[in-house]
Design a protein around this motif. Sequence first.
Motif, PDB file in Angstrom:
ATOM      1  N   ARG A  45       0.841  -1.202   0.000  1.00  0.00           N
ATOM      2  CA  ARG A  45       0.000   0.000   0.000  1.00  0.00           C
ATOM      3  C   ARG A  45       0.861   1.230   0.000  1.00  0.00           C
ATOM      4  O   ARG A  45       1.705   1.345   0.873  1.00  0.00           O
ATOM      5  CB  ARG A  45      -0.891   0.027   1.229  1.00  0.00           C
ATOM      6  N   PRO A  46       0.653   2.150  -0.882  1.00  0.00           N
ATOM      7  CA  PRO A  46      -0.140   1.955  -2.092  1.00  0.00           C
ATOM      8  C   PRO A  46       0.538   0.930  -3.006  1.00  0.00           C
ATOM      9  O   PRO A  46       1.738   0.722  -2.922  1.00  0.00           O
ATOM     10  CB  PRO A  46      -0.192   3.337  -2.730  1.00  0.00           C
ATOM     11  N   ALA A  47      -0.262   0.311  -3.839  1.00  0.00           N
ATOM     12  CA  ALA A  47       0.237  -0.742  -4.732  1.00  0.00           C
ATOM     13  C   ALA A  47       1.371  -0.224  -5.606  1.00  0.00           C
ATOM     14  O   ALA A  47       1.397   0.945  -5.990  1.00  0.00           O
ATOM     15  CB  ALA A  47      -0.901  -1.258  -5.604  1.00  0.00           C
ATOM     16  N   ALA A  48       2.319  -1.113  -5.890  1.00  0.00           N
ATOM     17  CA  ALA A  48       3.459  -0.769  -6.740  1.00  0.00           C
ATOM     18  C   ALA A  48       3.077  -0.964  -8.205  1.00  0.00           C
ATOM     19  O   ALA A  48       2.460  -1.968  -8.563  1.00  0.00           O
ATOM     20  CB  ALA A  48       4.658  -1.633  -6.392  1.00  0.00           C
ATOM     21  N   ILE A  49       3.449  -0.012  -9.026  1.00  0.00           N
ATOM     22  CA  ILE A  49       3.148  -0.062 -10.454  1.00  0.00           C
ATOM     23  C   ILE A  49       4.430  -0.361 -11.224  1.00  0.00           C
ATOM     24  O   ILE A  49       5.436   0.325 -11.059  1.00  0.00           O
ATOM     25  CB  ILE A  49       2.563   1.282 -10.947  1.00  0.00           C
ATOM     26  N   VAL A  50       4.381  -1.388 -12.061  1.00  0.00           N
ATOM     27  CA  VAL A  50       5.516  -1.730 -12.918  1.00  0.00           C
ATOM     28  C   VAL A  50       5.248  -1.101 -14.274  1.00  0.00           C
ATOM     29  O   VAL A  50       4.299  -1.488 -14.967  1.00  0.00           O
ATOM     30  CB  VAL A  50       5.684  -3.259 -13.042  1.00  0.00           C
ATOM     31  N   PRO A  51       6.062  -0.111 -14.669  1.00  0.00           N
ATOM     32  CA  PRO A  51       5.848   0.561 -15.963  1.00  0.00           C
ATOM     33  C   PRO A  51       5.947  -0.407 -17.138  1.00  0.00           C
ATOM     34  O   PRO A  51       6.572  -1.467 -17.057  1.00  0.00           O
ATOM     35  CB  PRO A  51       6.971   1.597 -16.008  1.00  0.00           C
TER      36      PRO A  51
END
Length: 143
Positions: free
Chosen positions: A24-30
């Motif tokens: 949290r917050p969620a990790a974003i993989v580009p």
Amino acid sequence: MSDPSRHGAGAGEAAAAEISEVIRPAAIVPEAAARTILVELALQDVGSGGLWRAQPSLWSRYDRPWGEAGDPAGSELVGSIHIVHGTPTKYEITIYRVTVSRIGSQLGWSVESLCDEALGHGDLRLQDCPRAVLSTPPAPFRF
């Protein structure tokens, strides 16, 4: 490091337990990193001599390759990364939960080290991933 085939646990290993963490917050993989990571995890599949099993919503890391495709042959799950494809945009991946098994914990793995191994294929670390934007929940509906 401890031997995963051992049945007894030493004093330091007795406290090792499964660890599950909601990111949290969620990790974003580009997008660019996501594509590279998916290719590398597929190349390192447990059924073909690697240590990963990448499924649509779960990346699982094992302590050794499987004997044959579909047959773990005594290998132990180190941990799993729970993901969602296509969020927040079509080609990105969101990491929302990570679990390190009891065996993984005994072997010294952490949530961060498990993620960093997978994300490293895209030149990322968990701490460097962009994070999902958390919006305020809507007001409760009232009649």
